[in-house]
Design a protein around this motif. Sequence first.
Motif, PDB file in Angstrom:
ATOM      1  N   ARG A  31      61.543 -47.469 -81.426  1.00 61.14           N
ATOM      2  CA  ARG A  31      62.231 -48.382 -82.234  1.00 61.14           C
ATOM      3  C   ARG A  31      62.165 -49.857 -81.888  1.00 61.14           C
ATOM      4  O   ARG A  31      62.679 -50.754 -82.672  1.00 61.14           O
ATOM      5  N   ASP A  32      60.896 -49.965 -81.445  1.00 64.26           N
ATOM      6  CA  ASP A  32      60.561 -51.602 -81.117  1.00 64.26           C
ATOM      7  C   ASP A  32      59.093 -51.899 -81.204  1.00 64.26           C
ATOM      8  O   ASP A  32      58.387 -50.856 -80.862  1.00 64.26           O
ATOM      9  N   GLY A  33      59.021 -52.935 -81.683  1.00 63.56           N
ATOM     10  CA  GLY A  33      57.487 -53.310 -82.116  1.00 63.56           C
ATOM     11  C   GLY A  33      56.523 -53.389 -80.841  1.00 63.56           C
ATOM     12  O   GLY A  33      55.418 -52.859 -80.719  1.00 63.56           O
ATOM     13  N   ASN A  34      57.178 -53.817 -79.678  1.00 64.66           N
ATOM     14  CA  ASN A  34      56.194 -53.634 -78.355  1.00 64.66           C
ATOM     15  C   ASN A  34      56.058 -52.229 -78.009  1.00 64.66           C
ATOM     16  O   ASN A  34      54.784 -52.082 -77.510  1.00 64.66           O
ATOM     17  N   ASP A  35      57.100 -51.474 -78.046  1.00 64.29           N
ATOM     18  CA  ASP A  35      56.944 -50.152 -77.564  1.00 64.29           C
ATOM     19  C   ASP A  35      55.802 -49.545 -78.471  1.00 64.29           C
ATOM     20  O   ASP A  35      55.033 -48.619 -78.090  1.00 64.29           O
ATOM     21  N   ALA A  36      55.827 -49.800 -79.827  1.00 65.15           N
ATOM     22  CA  ALA A  36      54.962 -49.132 -80.592  1.00 65.15           C
ATOM     23  C   ALA A  36      53.320 -49.685 -80.473  1.00 65.15           C
ATOM     24  O   ALA A  36      52.663 -48.859 -80.408  1.00 65.15           O
ATOM     25  N   ASP A  37      53.361 -50.751 -80.076  1.00 65.34           N
ATOM     26  CA  ASP A  37      51.977 -51.271 -79.702  1.00 65.34           C
ATOM     27  C   ASP A  37      51.629 -50.617 -78.480  1.00 65.34           C
ATOM     28  O   ASP A  37      50.147 -50.340 -78.353  1.00 65.34           O
TER      29      ASP A  37
END
Length: 220
Positions: A31-37
């Motif tokens: 749910r978060d761009g940093n987690d996706a990265d």
Amino acid sequence: MRLLLVEDDTLLGRGLVAGLGQGGFAVDWVRDGNDADAALATTSYDVVVLDLGLPGMDGLSLLRRRRAAGDKTPVLVLTARDTIAERVSGLDAGGDDYMIKPVDLEELRARLRALLRRSAGEAMPILRSGRVALDPAAHTVTLDGTPVLLSNREFAVLQGLMMHAGRVMTRSQLEEQLYGWDEQIDSNAVEVHIHNLRRKLFPEVIRTMRGIGYIIPAAP
């Protein structure tokens, strides 16, 4: 196929996880761009569904960052931003396709299948290997024109091998395509699926490369 869903809307995310799972995708959801990265840096995915309005790191920044790092994973941008300028920005940042919310699940699954075909160098929607034909859209397999009933996992293993025909896939690579983060993996699951496919189709359909993995030979 292993899919990363990057979506911060909880209700929509749950619906997409269920709908894409029914379409044969093993879905990891962040749910978060940093987690996706972090997920993309450590896990191999076949395709990404990416929202643009994310906490932590917005979708466009994430997309540019991954492309700059050499990540070629196909990305379908999914967003409520429906202006021409936003669409152009998403595609120019490295997106491969673009859909506006709300989306139709059937169309989303079809677009994802098209992205997977292109990334694998396949133009035709039907995968063929000798006597075997696999239709990802209809979720059917035929042997010499006769339908063969496969479980969802067996279908996924066969599809993964056929999309990478001529290339050896290791057990861990097949497991990554079959299972999401929250799913329990039996120690011999891949071997069981391979055995069942050989029994239902024919023994030589999949070759074992001892100590390496499994392969379906490429067409001549």
